[in-house]
Design a protein around this motif. Structure first.
Motif, PDB file in Angstrom:
ATOM      1  N   ILE A 105      -5.161  -1.779  -5.546  1.00 23.59           N
ATOM      2  CA  ILE A 105      -5.123  -1.140  -4.224  1.00 23.59           C
ATOM      3  C   ILE A 105      -6.267  -1.690  -3.388  1.00 23.59           C
ATOM      4  O   ILE A 105      -7.434  -1.650  -3.808  1.00 23.59           O
ATOM      5  CB  ILE A 105      -5.240   0.387  -4.343  1.00 23.59           C
ATOM      6  N   VAL A 106      -5.926  -2.230  -2.229  1.00 21.02           N
ATOM      7  CA  VAL A 106      -6.921  -2.761  -1.301  1.00 21.02           C
ATOM      8  C   VAL A 106      -6.875  -1.918  -0.032  1.00 21.02           C
ATOM      9  O   VAL A 106      -5.800  -1.678   0.540  1.00 21.02           O
ATOM     10  CB  VAL A 106      -6.646  -4.245  -0.964  1.00 21.02           C
ATOM     11  N   ILE A 157       0.268  -7.977   8.095  1.00 21.74           N
ATOM     12  CA  ILE A 157       0.075  -8.648   6.798  1.00 21.74           C
ATOM     13  C   ILE A 157       1.432  -8.715   6.111  1.00 21.74           C
ATOM     14  O   ILE A 157       2.067  -7.691   5.861  1.00 21.74           O
ATOM     15  CB  ILE A 157      -0.928  -7.885   5.915  1.00 21.74           C
ATOM     16  N   ALA A 158       1.881  -9.921   5.814  1.00 25.74           N
ATOM     17  CA  ALA A 158       3.203 -10.118   5.222  1.00 25.74           C
ATOM     18  C   ALA A 158       3.164  -9.910   3.711  1.00 25.74           C
ATOM     19  O   ALA A 158       2.157 -10.207   3.048  1.00 25.74           O
ATOM     20  CB  ALA A 158       3.711 -11.517   5.545  1.00 25.74           C
ATOM     21  N   THR A 212       3.130  -4.570  -1.419  1.00 26.79           N
ATOM     22  CA  THR A 212       3.559  -3.531  -0.477  1.00 26.79           C
ATOM     23  C   THR A 212       2.428  -3.241   0.496  1.00 26.79           C
ATOM     24  O   THR A 212       1.252  -3.248   0.113  1.00 26.79           O
ATOM     25  CB  THR A 212       3.930  -2.226  -1.226  1.00 26.79           C
ATOM     26  N   VAL A 213       2.800  -2.958   1.755  1.00 29.82           N
ATOM     27  CA  VAL A 213       1.830  -2.513   2.762  1.00 29.82           C
ATOM     28  C   VAL A 213       2.169  -1.071   3.105  1.00 29.82           C
ATOM     29  O   VAL A 213       3.280  -0.778   3.567  1.00 29.82           O
ATOM     30  CB  VAL A 213       1.880  -3.388   4.028  1.00 29.82           C
ATOM     31  N   ARG A 214       1.241  -0.168   2.863  1.00 30.05           N
ATOM     32  CA  ARG A 214       1.478   1.248   3.115  1.00 30.05           C
ATOM     33  C   ARG A 214       0.550   1.752   4.209  1.00 30.05           C
ATOM     34  O   ARG A 214      -0.654   1.470   4.203  1.00 30.05           O
ATOM     35  CB  ARG A 214       1.273   2.070   1.842  1.00 30.05           C
ATOM     36  N   THR A 215       1.110   2.511   5.150  1.00 29.27           N
ATOM     37  CA  THR A 215       0.360   3.059   6.275  1.00 29.27           C
ATOM     38  C   THR A 215       0.287   4.570   6.139  1.00 29.27           C
ATOM     39  O   THR A 215       1.274   5.218   5.767  1.00 29.27           O
ATOM     40  CB  THR A 215       1.025   2.686   7.606  1.00 29.27           C
ATOM     41  N   SER A 216      -0.853   5.154   6.446  1.00 23.67           N
ATOM     42  CA  SER A 216      -1.009   6.599   6.341  1.00 23.67           C
ATOM     43  C   SER A 216      -0.210   7.290   7.434  1.00 23.67           C
ATOM     44  O   SER A 216       0.211   6.670   8.420  1.00 23.67           O
ATOM     45  CB  SER A 216      -2.496   6.979   6.462  1.00 23.67           C
ATOM     46  N   GLU A 259      -3.092   0.643   3.329  1.00 26.85           N
ATOM     47  CA  GLU A 259      -3.422   0.258   1.953  1.00 26.85           C
ATOM     48  C   GLU A 259      -2.480  -0.850   1.518  1.00 26.85           C
ATOM     49  O   GLU A 259      -1.273  -0.793   1.783  1.00 26.85           O
ATOM     50  CB  GLU A 259      -3.290   1.447   0.992  1.00 26.85           C
ATOM     51  N   LEU A 260      -3.040  -1.840   0.863  1.00 26.39           N
ATOM     52  CA  LEU A 260      -2.236  -2.932   0.325  1.00 26.39           C
ATOM     53  C   LEU A 260      -2.120  -2.749  -1.188  1.00 26.39           C
ATOM     54  O   LEU A 260      -3.124  -2.492  -1.870  1.00 26.39           O
ATOM     55  CB  LEU A 260      -2.896  -4.282   0.629  1.00 26.39           C
TER      56      LEU A 260
END
Length: 276
Positions: free
Chosen positions: A207-208, A217-218, A243-247, A254-255
């Motif tokens: 998790i980044v 970010i692709a 995966t790119v996750r947005t709050s 979070e990546l």
């Protein structure tokens, strides 16, 4: 002379005569009409009756002997199979170690500008399989706490405790205690920086977070270590964006990063640091 005494005398005489005839007929080969034929017939009948149980027990003895021999052979075969299985397992382990060592040593060209030390995993227990392992390198080999640990083509851990001959490595798959590492994400035009802050066991992903840019970010973007903190070796391969996750408030992202390294089969390592 009473009747009982007469019966005893007559019986004794008949027995003596019978045994005498039997002796003369069998041993002396004397042919007595009717008597000889009857005696031989009776003896053949008796011999047939006696030979059946003898033959039966003889056959059963042979069967039991064969069973015992088969049992012993099975024990030897099972022991041989166990020994063979052990040798096959040892050979498989050696093959995996050799493959891992070749891949790890091949990475030295990628980090030619860095200080690297190759070593082998000496201890990895089932209890701490995802959290820690021990390598056969220590202070005598020049290890320092700023170095990172690489295996199977990617970053796997950080140095935790250095002893004279061995070193404990904290794995990045330790979801309870992840060392925060600065990272860099290549987006094509610019680089985005963030911090590796955790490990998700459900997806087996790093998790980044704490990204310094809102640029897109692709999925599939490459992620490596960054030297922004000044103590971490740069450009060590970490993985690809999965995966790119947005709050929900859309204020942070979070990546989830798919690790390059395979954490299941770590046999050899490369300890990497920047040359001073």
């Amino acid at each position: 002379m009473n009747r009982v005494a007469k019966l005893v005398v007559v019986s004794s005489v008949l027995l003596v005569v019978s045994f005498s005839l039997l002796f003369l007929t069998v041993n002396k080969r004397l042919d007595i009409p009717y008597v000889s034929n009857g005696i031989h017939t009776a003896l053949s009948y008796v011999n047939g009756l006696l030979s059946k149980p003898v033959r039966f027990f003889s056959e059963q003895r042979d069967v039991i002997a064969e069973l015992i021999e088969t049992y012993d052979e099975n024990k030897e075969l099972k022991a041989s199979l166990r020994a063979l299985d052990g040798r096959v397992a040892d050979l498989d382990t050696v093959k995996k170690e050799n493959d891992s060592l070749r891949e790890t040593l091949g990475m030295t060209e990628q980090y030619a500008e860095k200080q690297f030390i190759a070593g082998l995993v000496s201890v990895r227990t089932p209890v701490s399989w995802n959290t820690q392992l021990t390598i056969d390198l220590g202070k005598k080999d020049g290890l320092t706490e700023e170095m990172l640990v690489v295996s199977n083509g990617g970053l796997v851990g950080t140095i935790e405790h250095i002893y004279e001959d061995v070193t404990d490595v904290k794995l990045l798959s330790n979801s309870d205690k992840v060392t925060k590492i600065p990272v860099k994400i290549a987006t094509g035009t610019t680089d985005i920086y963030g911090i590796l802050t955790g490990y998700d066991t459900d997806t087996n992903s790093f998790i980044v977070s704490q990204l310094n840019s809102a640029d897109a970010i692709a999925v599939g973007s490459n992620v490596v270590t960054s030297d922004l903190a000044g103590t971490t070796p740069s450009n060590i391969q970490i993985g690809k964006v999965r995966t790119v996750r947005t709050s929900s408030s859309d204020l942070s992202r979070e990546l989830y990063i798919e690790p390059t390294a395979n954490f299941s089969n770590i046999y050899s390592v490369l300890v990497v640091g920047d040359r001073k």
